[in-house]
Scaffold this active site. Sequence first.
Site, mmCIF file in Angstrom:
data_model
loop_
_atom_site.group_PDB
_atom_site.id
_atom_site.type_symbol
_atom_site.label_atom_id
_atom_site.label_comp_id
_atom_site.label_asym_id
_atom_site.label_seq_id
_atom_site.Cartn_x
_atom_site.Cartn_y
_atom_site.Cartn_z
ATOM 1 N N GLY A 128 0.839 -1.193 0.000
ATOM 2 C CA GLY A 128 0.000 0.000 0.000
ATOM 3 C C GLY A 128 0.874 1.243 0.000
ATOM 4 N N SER A 167 6.473 -4.404 -2.174
ATOM 5 C CA SER A 167 6.047 -3.074 -2.601
ATOM 6 C C SER A 167 6.258 -2.083 -1.445
ATOM 7 C CB SER A 167 4.594 -3.123 -3.084
ATOM 8 O OG SER A 167 4.241 -1.952 -3.767
ATOM 9 N N TRP A 168 5.199 -1.402 -0.974
ATOM 10 C CA TRP A 168 5.373 -0.563 0.217
ATOM 11 C C TRP A 168 5.898 -1.381 1.392
ATOM 12 C CZ3 TRP A 168 6.113 3.676 2.822
ATOM 13 C CH2 TRP A 168 5.841 3.683 4.199
ATOM 14 N N ASP A 198 7.824 -4.990 -14.136
ATOM 15 C CA ASP A 198 7.104 -4.287 -13.079
ATOM 16 C C ASP A 198 6.963 -2.822 -13.483
ATOM 17 O OD1 ASP A 198 6.240 -3.035 -10.719
ATOM 18 O OD2 ASP A 198 7.413 -4.367 -9.440
ATOM 19 N N HIS A 257 4.347 -6.701 -11.169
ATOM 20 C CA HIS A 257 4.520 -6.266 -9.784
ATOM 21 C C HIS A 257 3.869 -7.181 -8.752
ATOM 22 C CE1 HIS A 257 5.195 -3.374 -6.564
ATOM 23 N NE2 HIS A 257 3.901 -3.402 -6.256
#
Length: 323
Positions: free
Chosen positions: A43, A110-111, A265, A293
């Site tokens: 996120g 990711s985050w 990605d 991704h």
Amino acid sequence: MQTLYPEIKPYARHELAVEAPHVLYVDESGSPEGLPVVFIHGGPGAGCDAASRRYFDPTLYRIITFDQRGCGRSTPHASLENNSTWHLVADLERIRAHLGIDKWVLFGGSWGSTLSLAYAQSHPERVLALILRGIFLCRPQEIHWFYQEGASRLFPDYWQDYLAPIPADERGDLVSAFHKRLTGADQIAQMHAAKAWSTWEGRTATLRPNPQVVDHFSEPQRALSIARIECHYFIHNAFLEPDQLLRDMHKIAHLPGVIVHGRYDVVCPLDNAWALHQVWPNCELQVIRDAGHAAAELGITDALVRAANQIARKLLDLPPEEV
């Protein structure tokens, strides 16, 4: 190809109060005596789900999953109050201490890779190893690429839907324009903006179109927390100093790690992982040739499950798994 482990249920659930008004949802599964690993979701604002605990051999790992401030089963939903990178770093320490864990493995995508690095650099003595996917360093150029101009050239059809809530005269700074709507009092405009923001991410997260991923991102409650919290973080440059995560890699360069990153990605381009690998010689970089991704892509899932097994067996001094 390795797939996710079968579904398991948590053996313990916790509601952990941190700074008001936040209460975090935390659960534990797998083996209570196993190697501790914490799943750090993306996120910011996406939350965990039943798949989050399925990357790990439940006979080897004590699996901790939790929903970060403002998302998933943590409350209040989509709250931006007392919600920053450093609040989340402190939350990880609070969870670790609450569960009586001395050191643990960090697993973030990711985050989640951003937060894993920020936490590890703040508390290197508490980290055994890192398994990271879809590296996101939260630099201004990365935010500009995905939310202002760059990825837009690869997906002009999806981009038009992303732009739809924003008048033409405000499109010179899209993050600010979305932030205005996502934090405004008009709830209809807020949800319209949230759906556009989050659906753009879901549509571009996979190399091949995946309706399930798009539906996951565009579900209204999840879309609201993702869009509000992401936009809040990104307008503040994720509360990081310029190039902070690369600059401070010397603090954790000795730790073992695996980076898994899709060749195609678009959300977090491969140069993020490449830059991190250059300052982290003790990690293994795995570039997945047929992936974008999302962790749900087969090649990414396979690499993550194998990496988790590899790290567990190394840290527990077990023989390598037979292939």
